[in-house]
Design a protein around this motif. Structure first.
Motif, PDB file in Angstrom:
ATOM      1  N   ILE A 245       0.843  -1.187   0.000  1.00 36.28           N
ATOM      2  CA  ILE A 245       0.000   0.000   0.000  1.00 36.28           C
ATOM      3  C   ILE A 245       0.884   1.246   0.000  1.00 36.28           C
ATOM      4  N   VAL A 246       0.291   2.329  -0.449  1.00 35.10           N
ATOM      5  CA  VAL A 246       0.885   3.643  -0.263  1.00 35.10           C
ATOM      6  C   VAL A 246      -0.041   4.404   0.683  1.00 35.10           C
ATOM      7  N   MET A 247       0.483   4.804   1.836  1.00 34.37           N
ATOM      8  CA  MET A 247      -0.305   5.558   2.803  1.00 34.37           C
ATOM      9  C   MET A 247       0.334   6.925   2.990  1.00 34.37           C
ATOM     10  N   TRP A 248      -0.438   7.958   2.681  1.00 36.93           N
ATOM     11  CA  TRP A 248       0.051   9.329   2.831  1.00 36.93           C
ATOM     12  C   TRP A 248      -1.087  10.196   3.327  1.00 36.93           C
ATOM     13  N   TRP A 249      -0.799  11.015   4.367  1.00 39.82           N
ATOM     14  CA  TRP A 249      -1.800  11.837   5.025  1.00 39.82           C
ATOM     15  C   TRP A 249      -2.978  10.955   5.431  1.00 39.82           C
ATOM     16  N   ASN A 250      -4.192  11.193   4.879  1.00 40.19           N
ATOM     17  CA  ASN A 250      -5.368  10.409   5.263  1.00 40.19           C
ATOM     18  C   ASN A 250      -5.802   9.421   4.187  1.00 40.19           C
ATOM     19  N   PHE A 251      -4.937   9.179   3.228  1.00 39.93           N
ATOM     20  CA  PHE A 251      -5.286   8.324   2.098  1.00 39.93           C
ATOM     21  C   PHE A 251      -4.500   7.020   2.128  1.00 39.93           C
ATOM     22  N   VAL A 252      -5.165   5.930   1.729  1.00 39.07           N
ATOM     23  CA  VAL A 252      -4.485   4.674   1.436  1.00 39.07           C
ATOM     24  C   VAL A 252      -4.763   4.341  -0.020  1.00 39.07           C
ATOM     25  N   GLY A 253      -3.714   4.159  -0.801  1.00 36.71           N
ATOM     26  CA  GLY A 253      -3.836   3.815  -2.218  1.00 36.71           C
ATOM     27  C   GLY A 253      -2.830   2.748  -2.580  1.00 36.71           C
ATOM     28  N   ARG A 254      -2.525   2.661  -3.860  1.00 36.45           N
ATOM     29  CA  ARG A 254      -1.594   1.644  -4.334  1.00 36.45           C
ATOM     30  C   ARG A 254      -0.369   2.211  -5.038  1.00 36.45           C
ATOM     31  N   ARG A 261      -3.947  12.007  -7.087  1.00 32.62           N
ATOM     32  CA  ARG A 261      -5.292  12.281  -7.612  1.00 32.62           C
ATOM     33  C   ARG A 261      -6.283  12.504  -6.474  1.00 32.62           C
ATOM     34  N   TYR A 262      -6.199  11.689  -5.412  1.00 33.60           N
ATOM     35  CA  TYR A 262      -7.075  11.886  -4.257  1.00 33.60           C
ATOM     36  C   TYR A 262      -6.855  13.287  -3.667  1.00 33.60           C
ATOM     37  N   ARG A 263      -5.599  13.666  -3.520  1.00 35.18           N
ATOM     38  CA  ARG A 263      -5.297  14.988  -2.960  1.00 35.18           C
ATOM     39  C   ARG A 263      -5.876  16.098  -3.837  1.00 35.18           C
ATOM     40  N   GLU A 264      -5.716  15.974  -5.125  1.00 33.84           N
ATOM     41  CA  GLU A 264      -6.217  16.996  -6.048  1.00 33.84           C
ATOM     42  C   GLU A 264      -7.744  17.100  -5.962  1.00 33.84           C
ATOM     43  N   GLU A 265      -8.411  15.964  -5.866  1.00 32.03           N
ATOM     44  CA  GLU A 265      -9.872  15.972  -5.784  1.00 32.03           C
ATOM     45  C   GLU A 265     -10.341  16.621  -4.485  1.00 32.03           C
ATOM     46  N   TRP A 266      -9.659  16.314  -3.362  1.00 33.59           N
ATOM     47  CA  TRP A 266     -10.048  16.924  -2.093  1.00 33.59           C
ATOM     48  C   TRP A 266      -9.847  18.441  -2.129  1.00 33.59           C
ATOM     49  N   GLN A 267      -8.709  18.884  -2.622  1.00 28.77           N
ATOM     50  CA  GLN A 267      -8.440  20.316  -2.689  1.00 28.77           C
ATOM     51  C   GLN A 267      -9.456  21.032  -3.575  1.00 28.77           C
ATOM     52  N   PRO A 300      -7.159  21.476   4.783  1.00 29.00           N
ATOM     53  CA  PRO A 300      -6.517  21.314   3.477  1.00 29.00           C
ATOM     54  C   PRO A 300      -5.428  20.250   3.525  1.00 29.00           C
ATOM     55  N   ALA A 301      -5.188  19.591   2.417  1.00 30.38           N
ATOM     56  CA  ALA A 301      -4.149  18.570   2.344  1.00 30.38           C
ATOM     57  C   ALA A 301      -2.771  19.222   2.307  1.00 30.38           C
ATOM     58  N   PRO A 302      -1.794  18.614   2.961  1.00 29.86           N
ATOM     59  CA  PRO A 302      -0.425  19.139   2.851  1.00 29.86           C
ATOM     60  C   PRO A 302       0.112  18.950   1.438  1.00 29.86           C
ATOM     61  N   VAL A 303       1.238  19.583   1.169  1.00 29.74           N
ATOM     62  CA  VAL A 303       1.892  19.464  -0.137  1.00 29.74           C
ATOM     63  C   VAL A 303       2.534  18.087  -0.243  1.00 29.74           C
ATOM     64  N   LEU A 304       2.378  17.456  -1.383  1.00 28.35           N
ATOM     65  CA  LEU A 304       3.018  16.159  -1.605  1.00 28.35           C
ATOM     66  C   LEU A 304       4.542  16.304  -1.581  1.00 28.35           C
ATOM     67  N   PRO A 305       5.253  15.279  -1.115  1.00 30.86           N
ATOM     68  CA  PRO A 305       6.715  15.340  -1.158  1.00 30.86           C
ATOM     69  C   PRO A 305       7.224  15.374  -2.594  1.00 30.86           C
ATOM     70  N   THR A 306       8.412  15.906  -2.775  1.00 30.88           N
ATOM     71  CA  THR A 306       8.975  16.003  -4.133  1.00 30.88           C
ATOM     72  C   THR A 306       9.336  14.623  -4.685  1.00 30.88           C
ATOM     73  N   ALA A 307       9.747  13.713  -3.817  1.00 28.93           N
ATOM     74  CA  ALA A 307      10.038  12.346  -4.261  1.00 28.93           C
ATOM     75  C   ALA A 307       8.734  11.558  -4.381  1.00 28.93           C
ATOM     76  N   ARG A 308       8.726  10.577  -5.285  1.00 26.12           N
ATOM     77  CA  ARG A 308       7.536   9.752  -5.455  1.00 26.12           C
ATOM     78  C   ARG A 308       7.353   8.850  -4.238  1.00 26.12           C
TER      79      ARG A 308
END
Length: 313
Positions: A245-254, A261-267, A300-308
């Protein structure tokens, strides 16, 4: 005897500028999951008059379930699926985020002391796009020589919770008298985490101190917990998750792109002319919906890290 790994917590803020402090044992560099349990926050006992209590404005979730379990206090829950509930000691509140949900959590005016755990469960790929859902369950108290327990998920001590989960899970609060020894019959395919709330215990031969979690690998049908003093623990378990899984902030994805995309939709939902709206009732319709009845501005969602972001598990 099973090998036991001791996970130590880190202190983190929760809920923005007026943040309460919590102790987080999952995830961490050494271990991301225990079964499907992917997140464990432990807080209190906090005197609300001094700390301000819990004020977590509307925020989003995807691909997970939130499990709220209190030892003291009361928290008001509202979510975008229309659920409004009070979280009270000894009562399970489980919210399935699935495809997307938003919710708020605020301690009630009558709460003097706030004390409990906030847990997340990662949903497997086949279940993570389901609609949002809410489950409430008050398990009966179980007692024995020197111990008492509430089994809120899964099966233990002869009791099975009726709450359905997407993967096999175990969740229980156990209170032990000083010197009590509890020999638990458990599923040998499960890995387990014993989170110590108060007191100190020995888990499968390994001492575990307050706020630490003792991780026990799969392989044994028995789990021994000995209380060195009056103690309370939360026992978590499940078979190894088997998915990354990829878990970042309040999202769990793959993967990273899905999280972005989740972050963009929330913002997009919570902003107008580039500014965050001042009231949760003013957010736009979208994946995460609207938290009805809550007039706090959304987080609001924090800024995504520069690294993937990299998958873990």
């Amino acid at each position: 005897m099973s090998s036991v790994q001791v996970l130590t917590p880190r202190d983190v803020p929760l809920g923005g500028l007026r943040a309460m402090r919590v102790r987080r044992t999952l995830p961490q560099r050494e271990r991301s999951l225990v079964g499907a349990w992917c997140f464990a926050d432990h807080y209190g006992p906090d005197p609300v008059a001094e700390t301000g209590g819990m004020v977590v404005p509307p925020h989003p979730h995807t691909g997970l379930q939130t499990v709220s379990w209190l030892f003291a206090g009361e928290v008001e829950h509202r979510d975008s699926a229309g659920n409004h509930a009070m979280v009270r000691p000894g009562e399970l509140n489980l919210m399935t985020g699935g495809h997307g949900v938003s919710h708020s959590e605020v301690s009630t005016p009558g709460t003097e002391v706030l004390h409990g755990v906030q847990l997340w469960v990662a949903l497997p790929d086949g279940a993570r796009d389901r609609p949002a859902r809410f489950d409430h369950y008050a398990p009966p108290p179980l007692t024995g020589p020197g111990w008492s327990a509430h089994v809120f998920l899964g099966s233990l001590l002869g009791h099975t919770s009726p709450v359905e989960t997407a993967t096999p899970l175990l969740g229980a609060e156990i209170v032990l008298d000083p010197g009590a020894v509890l020999e638990l019959a458990v599923d040998a395919t499960y890995e387990h985490g014993v989170l110590v709330d108060t007191g100190s215990v020995v888990v499968a031969g390994q001492p575990v101190k307050p706020s630490e979690m003792g991780y026990v690998e799969p392989g044994s049908p028995d789990l021994r917990i000995e209380a060195l003093e009056a103690s309370r623990v939360v026992l978590l378990g499940g078979p190894p998750f088997g998915e990354q899984i990829v878990m970042w902030w309040n999202f769990v994805g793959r993967d990273h792109d899905e999280i972005a995309r989740y972050r963009e939709e929330w913002q997009a939902q919570i902003t107008r002319d580039g500014e965050v709206v001042g009231d949760s009732q003013d957010v736009a319709d979208g994946r995460f919906g609207i938290v009805v009845g809550d007039h706090l501005p959304p987080i609001p969602a924090p800024v995504l890290p520069t690294a993937r972001l990299k998958p873990r598990g």
